[in-house]
Design a protein around this motif. Sequence first.
Motif, mmCIF file in Angstrom:
data_model
loop_
_atom_site.group_PDB
_atom_site.id
_atom_site.type_symbol
_atom_site.label_atom_id
_atom_site.label_comp_id
_atom_site.label_asym_id
_atom_site.label_seq_id
_atom_site.Cartn_x
_atom_site.Cartn_y
_atom_site.Cartn_z
ATOM 1 N N TYR A 1 0.861 -1.169 0.000
ATOM 2 C CA TYR A 1 0.000 0.000 0.000
ATOM 3 C C TYR A 1 0.903 1.226 0.000
ATOM 4 C CZ TYR A 1 -3.953 -3.000 1.057
ATOM 5 O OH TYR A 1 -4.921 -3.968 0.996
ATOM 6 N N THR B 1 -6.729 4.018 7.404
ATOM 7 C CA THR B 1 -7.142 2.671 7.002
ATOM 8 C C THR B 1 -6.850 2.475 5.525
ATOM 9 O OG1 THR B 1 -9.383 3.402 6.469
ATOM 10 C CG2 THR B 1 -9.006 2.602 8.713
ATOM 11 N N VAL B 2 -6.832 1.221 5.096
ATOM 12 C CA VAL B 2 -6.656 0.892 3.687
ATOM 13 C C VAL B 2 -7.803 -0.008 3.241
ATOM 14 C CG1 VAL B 2 -4.146 1.153 3.667
ATOM 15 C CG2 VAL B 2 -5.133 -1.051 4.239
ATOM 16 N N ASP B 3 -8.120 0.063 1.954
ATOM 17 C CA ASP B 3 -9.144 -0.803 1.382
ATOM 18 C C ASP B 3 -8.808 -1.023 -0.091
ATOM 19 O OD1 ASP B 3 -10.023 1.470 -0.046
ATOM 20 O OD2 ASP B 3 -11.506 1.952 1.480
ATOM 21 N N THR C 1 -7.246 1.947 -2.044
ATOM 22 C CA THR C 1 -5.960 2.524 -1.649
ATOM 23 C C THR C 1 -4.913 2.206 -2.715
ATOM 24 O OG1 THR C 1 -6.543 2.171 0.673
ATOM 25 C CG2 THR C 1 -4.217 2.604 0.178
ATOM 26 N N LYS D 1 4.934 0.564 7.350
ATOM 27 C CA LYS D 1 3.846 1.382 7.869
ATOM 28 C C LYS D 1 4.458 2.241 8.959
ATOM 29 C CE LYS D 1 -0.417 1.151 10.575
ATOM 30 N NZ LYS D 1 -1.296 0.243 11.318
ATOM 31 N N ARG E 1 2.310 4.770 4.507
ATOM 32 C CA ARG E 1 2.611 3.404 4.069
ATOM 33 C C ARG E 1 3.322 3.461 2.730
ATOM 34 N NH1 ARG E 1 -1.776 0.604 7.037
ATOM 35 N NH2 ARG E 1 -3.174 2.252 7.683
ATOM 36 N N LEU F 1 1.124 -6.582 0.253
ATOM 37 C CA LEU F 1 0.098 -5.792 0.941
ATOM 38 C C LEU F 1 0.052 -6.049 2.444
ATOM 39 C CD1 LEU F 1 -2.740 -6.074 -1.738
ATOM 40 C CD2 LEU F 1 -0.993 -4.292 -1.505
ATOM 41 N N ASP G 1 -0.942 -3.249 6.013
ATOM 42 C CA ASP G 1 -2.307 -2.816 6.301
ATOM 43 C C ASP G 1 -2.434 -2.558 7.800
ATOM 44 O OD1 ASP G 1 -2.238 -5.397 7.225
ATOM 45 O OD2 ASP G 1 -3.910 -6.115 6.060
#
Length: 126
Positions: free
Chosen positions: A24, A31-33, A36, A58, A71, A100, A103
């Motif tokens: 990311y 937050t990530v989804d 991102t 991170k 990140r 990934l 997160d």
Amino acid sequence: MRNFVIVCAILAAVFTTGNSIRCYDCFDCDTVDSTTPTLTCDAPPQIAPSNAKGACYKGTGKVNGVQTITRGCGWSNAEFCKQETHIVLSGEYCYCNKDLCNDASIVKLNVVLMIFLAGILAKIYA
């Protein structure tokens, strides 16, 4: 013996790492989804230690007194967290070596998941 070979093949396919890693890539992202942005991290630069490889990080800390999370790509020879100061952020940086992995919960889940899957596969094919 055949079951053992099947279990080994499945584990190798699940836990093999390649030369590059996806991370990311965002600044000030709590937050990530699925929306991102991500970045493919290739080999580390020449200034990195010889045993280092591409890694995700991170960073949680302060930028100009404001708490933030960043990140992205870095390089590391292990998965760990430590206090660091970089150009814009001073705080805790955590490094990990799976796609990934930067997160919400870095590093710790990978080992638990691997042990859990190995136990299930061993039970099924034993």
